[in-house]
Scaffold this motif. Structure first.
Motif, PDB file in Angstrom:
ATOM      1  N   ASP A  18      39.081  -7.233 -60.881  1.00 13.24           N
ATOM      2  CA  ASP A  18      39.997  -8.268 -60.421  1.00 13.24           C
ATOM      3  C   ASP A  18      39.689  -8.655 -58.979  1.00 13.24           C
ATOM      4  O   ASP A  18      39.677  -9.829 -58.625  1.00 13.24           O
ATOM      5  CB  ASP A  18      41.446  -7.792 -60.554  1.00 13.24           C
ATOM      6  CG  ASP A  18      42.437  -8.849 -60.130  1.00 13.24           C
ATOM      7  OD1 ASP A  18      42.394  -9.970 -60.704  1.00 13.24           O
ATOM      8  OD2 ASP A  18      43.251  -8.575 -59.227  1.00 13.24           O
ATOM      9  N   PHE A  19      39.407  -7.664 -58.140  1.00 14.96           N
ATOM     10  CA  PHE A  19      39.120  -7.895 -56.732  1.00 14.96           C
ATOM     11  C   PHE A  19      37.884  -8.775 -56.543  1.00 14.96           C
ATOM     12  O   PHE A  19      37.872  -9.666 -55.702  1.00 14.96           O
ATOM     13  CB  PHE A  19      38.929  -6.560 -56.010  1.00 14.96           C
ATOM     14  CG  PHE A  19      38.571  -6.694 -54.566  1.00 14.96           C
ATOM     15  CD1 PHE A  19      39.527  -7.064 -53.629  1.00 14.96           C
ATOM     16  CD2 PHE A  19      37.285  -6.435 -54.122  1.00 14.96           C
ATOM     17  CE1 PHE A  19      39.206  -7.187 -52.288  1.00 14.96           C
ATOM     18  CE2 PHE A  19      36.951  -6.560 -52.785  1.00 14.96           C
ATOM     19  CZ  PHE A  19      37.912  -6.936 -51.860  1.00 14.96           C
ATOM     20  N   TYR A  23      34.672 -14.071 -56.214  1.00 16.61           N
ATOM     21  CA  TYR A  23      33.654 -13.887 -55.196  1.00 16.61           C
ATOM     22  C   TYR A  23      33.032 -15.210 -54.769  1.00 16.61           C
ATOM     23  O   TYR A  23      33.172 -16.241 -55.420  1.00 16.61           O
ATOM     24  CB  TYR A  23      32.557 -12.949 -55.699  1.00 16.61           C
ATOM     25  CG  TYR A  23      31.719 -13.554 -56.809  1.00 16.61           C
ATOM     26  CD1 TYR A  23      30.607 -14.325 -56.518  1.00 16.61           C
ATOM     27  CD2 TYR A  23      32.056 -13.359 -58.142  1.00 16.61           C
ATOM     28  CE1 TYR A  23      29.843 -14.890 -57.524  1.00 16.61           C
ATOM     29  CE2 TYR A  23      31.296 -13.919 -59.153  1.00 16.61           C
ATOM     30  CZ  TYR A  23      30.194 -14.686 -58.841  1.00 16.61           C
ATOM     31  OH  TYR A  23      29.452 -15.246 -59.843  1.00 16.61           O
ATOM     32  N   SER A  24      32.324 -15.155 -53.659  1.00 20.62           N
ATOM     33  CA  SER A  24      31.498 -16.276 -53.221  1.00 20.62           C
ATOM     34  C   SER A  24      30.187 -15.674 -52.712  1.00 20.62           C
ATOM     35  O   SER A  24      30.104 -14.476 -52.454  1.00 20.62           O
ATOM     36  CB  SER A  24      32.188 -17.074 -52.116  1.00 20.62           C
ATOM     37  OG  SER A  24      32.340 -16.273 -50.961  1.00 20.62           O
ATOM     38  N   ALA A  46      31.489 -20.839 -59.335  1.00 22.54           N
ATOM     39  CA  ALA A  46      31.451 -19.934 -58.182  1.00 22.54           C
ATOM     40  C   ALA A  46      31.233 -20.721 -56.892  1.00 22.54           C
ATOM     41  O   ALA A  46      30.492 -21.702 -56.870  1.00 22.54           O
ATOM     42  CB  ALA A  46      30.338 -18.895 -58.349  1.00 22.54           C
ATOM     43  N   ARG A  47      31.901 -20.261 -55.816  1.00 20.82           N
ATOM     44  CA  ARG A  47      31.710 -20.882 -54.499  1.00 20.82           C
ATOM     45  C   ARG A  47      30.404 -20.384 -53.893  1.00 20.82           C
ATOM     46  O   ARG A  47      30.132 -19.181 -53.875  1.00 20.82           O
ATOM     47  CB  ARG A  47      32.872 -20.539 -53.565  1.00 20.82           C
ATOM     48  CG  ARG A  47      34.101 -21.351 -53.810  1.00 20.82           C
ATOM     49  CD  ARG A  47      35.192 -21.069 -52.781  1.00 20.82           C
ATOM     50  NE  ARG A  47      35.344 -19.668 -52.410  1.00 20.82           N
ATOM     51  CZ  ARG A  47      36.003 -18.765 -53.120  1.00 20.82           C
ATOM     52  NH1 ARG A  47      36.592 -19.099 -54.248  1.00 20.82           N
ATOM     53  NH2 ARG A  47      36.092 -17.517 -52.700  1.00 20.82           N
ATOM     54  N   ILE A  48      29.630 -21.336 -53.383  1.00 23.74           N
ATOM     55  CA  ILE A  48      28.366 -21.016 -52.742  1.00 23.74           C
ATOM     56  C   ILE A  48      28.366 -21.687 -51.379  1.00 23.74           C
ATOM     57  O   ILE A  48      28.372 -22.915 -51.284  1.00 23.74           O
ATOM     58  CB  ILE A  48      27.170 -21.507 -53.583  1.00 23.74           C
ATOM     59  CG1 ILE A  48      27.246 -20.902 -54.977  1.00 23.74           C
ATOM     60  CG2 ILE A  48      25.859 -21.179 -52.884  1.00 23.74           C
ATOM     61  CD1 ILE A  48      26.319 -21.529 -55.979  1.00 23.74           C
ATOM     62  N   TYR A  49      28.397 -20.876 -50.342  1.00 20.73           N
ATOM     63  CA  TYR A  49      28.362 -21.397 -48.981  1.00 20.73           C
ATOM     64  C   TYR A  49      26.910 -21.681 -48.626  1.00 20.73           C
ATOM     65  O   TYR A  49      26.055 -20.812 -48.751  1.00 20.73           O
ATOM     66  CB  TYR A  49      29.010 -20.406 -48.017  1.00 20.73           C
ATOM     67  CG  TYR A  49      30.490 -20.306 -48.256  1.00 20.73           C
ATOM     68  CD1 TYR A  49      31.368 -21.130 -47.562  1.00 20.73           C
ATOM     69  CD2 TYR A  49      31.001 -19.445 -49.217  1.00 20.73           C
ATOM     70  CE1 TYR A  49      32.740 -21.070 -47.817  1.00 20.73           C
ATOM     71  CE2 TYR A  49      32.368 -19.379 -49.472  1.00 20.73           C
ATOM     72  CZ  TYR A  49      33.225 -20.196 -48.772  1.00 20.73           C
ATOM     73  OH  TYR A  49      34.577 -20.147 -49.035  1.00 20.73           O
TER      74      TYR A  49
END
Length: 103
Positions: A18-19, A23-24, A46-49
């Motif tokens: 869950d944690f 994610y990113s 998914a977030r990708i910086y």
């Protein structure tokens, strides 16, 4: 007793999953050659910086962000103002990002 609740193995595994479920990651334009390999490991959305690292242009950052967006991810381009030569350059990059569905 120390006041902390002990978790079973299954509960701990569920808590860790869950944690990390939201994610990113960070990518740079130097990762272009590994794009397919990176994309294959990520969950859709998914977030990708996208880091604007030394030696890269804003156009390269925008290109990579658009490529990740087209592949179904949520890119977050990092634009470093001091690396830009003009307001027009910033406006052009932001216009391309917006046209590509990146806000």
């Amino acid at each position: 007793m120390n006041g902390k609740q002990e978790l079973s193995g299954a509960e701990l595994l569920a808590a860790v999953q869950d944690f990390v479920s939201d994610y990113s990651i960070e990518a740079t334009t130097h990762d272009q050659a590994k794009f397919d390999e990176i994309a294959a490991e990520l969950k859709p959305g998914a977030r990708i910086y996208i880091a604007h690292v030394p030696g890269t242009s804003i156009d390269e950052v925008v290109d990579l962000a658009l490529r990740f967006r087209d592949a179904g991810f949520t890119p977050v381009p990092h634009i470093i103002a001091r690396k830009l030569s003009s307001r027009e350059q910033l406006d052009g990059a932001l216009k391309r990002l917006k046209a590509g569905g990146i806000d």
